[in-house]
Design a protein around this motif. Structure first.
Motif, short mmCIF file in Angstrom:
data_model
loop_
_atom_site.label_atom_id
_atom_site.label_comp_id
_atom_site.label_asym_id
_atom_site.label_seq_id
_atom_site.Cartn_x
_atom_site.Cartn_y
_atom_site.Cartn_z
N LEU A 222 0.14 11.79 -9.76
CA LEU A 222 0.53 10.44 -9.39
C LEU A 222 -0.67 9.51 -9.56
O LEU A 222 -1.82 9.93 -9.38
CB LEU A 222 1.00 10.39 -7.93
CG LEU A 222 2.19 11.26 -7.59
CD1 LEU A 222 2.41 11.27 -6.08
CD2 LEU A 222 3.44 10.78 -8.31
N LEU A 223 -0.39 8.27 -9.88
CA LEU A 223 -1.40 7.23 -9.97
C LEU A 223 -1.19 6.30 -8.79
O LEU A 223 -0.19 5.58 -8.72
CB LEU A 223 -1.28 6.48 -11.30
CG LEU A 223 -2.35 5.44 -11.56
CD1 LEU A 223 -3.72 6.09 -11.71
CD2 LEU A 223 -1.99 4.63 -12.81
N VAL A 224 -2.12 6.33 -7.85
CA VAL A 224 -2.03 5.54 -6.64
C VAL A 224 -2.94 4.32 -6.80
O VAL A 224 -4.13 4.45 -7.07
CB VAL A 224 -2.46 6.37 -5.41
CG1 VAL A 224 -2.41 5.53 -4.14
CG2 VAL A 224 -1.61 7.62 -5.27
N ALA A 225 -2.35 3.13 -6.65
CA ALA A 225 -3.10 1.88 -6.76
C ALA A 225 -3.36 1.33 -5.36
O ALA A 225 -2.47 1.31 -4.51
CB ALA A 225 -2.31 0.86 -7.58
N VAL B 97 -2.10 5.97 3.87
CA VAL B 97 -1.01 5.96 2.90
C VAL B 97 -0.42 4.56 2.77
O VAL B 97 -0.06 4.12 1.68
CB VAL B 97 0.08 7.00 3.29
CG1 VAL B 97 1.32 6.86 2.43
CG2 VAL B 97 -0.49 8.41 3.17
N ALA B 98 -0.39 3.83 3.87
CA ALA B 98 0.16 2.47 3.86
C ALA B 98 -0.66 1.51 3.00
O ALA B 98 -0.18 0.44 2.64
CB ALA B 98 0.23 1.94 5.29
N ALA B 99 -1.89 1.88 2.64
CA ALA B 99 -2.73 1.01 1.81
C ALA B 99 -2.32 1.06 0.34
O ALA B 99 -2.74 0.21 -0.44
CB ALA B 99 -4.20 1.42 1.94
N ALA B 100 -1.50 2.02 -0.04
CA ALA B 100 -1.08 2.15 -1.44
C ALA B 100 -0.20 0.98 -1.84
O ALA B 100 0.82 0.72 -1.22
CB ALA B 100 -0.35 3.47 -1.66
N ARG B 101 -0.60 0.25 -2.87
CA ARG B 101 0.21 -0.84 -3.42
C ARG B 101 1.33 -0.30 -4.29
O ARG B 101 2.40 -0.88 -4.37
CB ARG B 101 -0.65 -1.78 -4.26
CG ARG B 101 -1.68 -2.51 -3.49
CD ARG B 101 -1.03 -3.61 -2.73
NE ARG B 101 -2.10 -4.44 -2.16
CZ ARG B 101 -1.88 -5.38 -1.32
NH1 ARG B 101 -0.67 -5.65 -0.93
NH2 ARG B 101 -2.88 -6.08 -0.84
N SER B 102 1.02 0.80 -4.98
CA SER B 102 2.04 1.47 -5.79
C SER B 102 1.64 2.93 -5.94
O SER B 102 0.46 3.27 -5.86
CB SER B 102 2.21 0.81 -7.16
OG SER B 102 1.04 0.98 -7.94
N VAL B 103 2.65 3.75 -6.15
CA VAL B 103 2.45 5.18 -6.42
C VAL B 103 3.40 5.50 -7.56
O VAL B 103 4.62 5.44 -7.40
CB VAL B 103 2.78 6.04 -5.18
CG1 VAL B 103 2.59 7.52 -5.50
CG2 VAL B 103 1.93 5.63 -3.98
#
Length: 113
Positions: free
Chosen positions: A56-59, A89-95
């Motif tokens: 996964l690419l987590v932004a 986890v809540a800091a992820a803008r997109s996954v």
């Protein structure tokens, strides 16, 4: 500015259950979570994740990580973002899935540059 973490899907699922990502084995060994800028992400994938599927690419927005995020020299002296702490986890803008192309290289979304 968005920064990116390439994460095995199983580790991100565990992080979602825990509410935070503590890091992959290499992160835990080094004492910080490795991130890349958009410009660095493809080289990171090729160097450290070659041929690996189910990633996964987590932004994440860099400015929201506070003083625990430090920019430090790495490959060729380039500055890379390192997080000295857990990633909520809540800091992820997109996954997004980071699939493999027919040549075995990872397929990045067009907006990651």
């Amino acid at each position: 500015m968005l920064i990116y973490k390439i994460v095995p899907a199983a580790l991100w699922r565990a992080a979602k259950e825990a509410g935070a990502f503590a890091g992959a084995p290499v992160d835990l060994a080094d004492g910080y979570i490795h991130f890349s800028t958009g410009a660095q992400a493809r080289e990171t994938a090729a160097k450290h994740f070659a041929g690996q599927a189910d990633l996964l690419l987590v932004a994440v927005e860099a400015d929201e990580l506070g003083p625990e995020l430090r920019w430090e020299p790495s490959r060729g002296g380039a500055l890379f973002p390192h997080l000295y702490g857990q990633l909520p986890v809540a800091a992820a803008r997109s996954v997004r899935p980071l699939g493999l192309g027919p040549d075995g290289a990872h397929l990045f979304p067009e907006d990651v540059a």
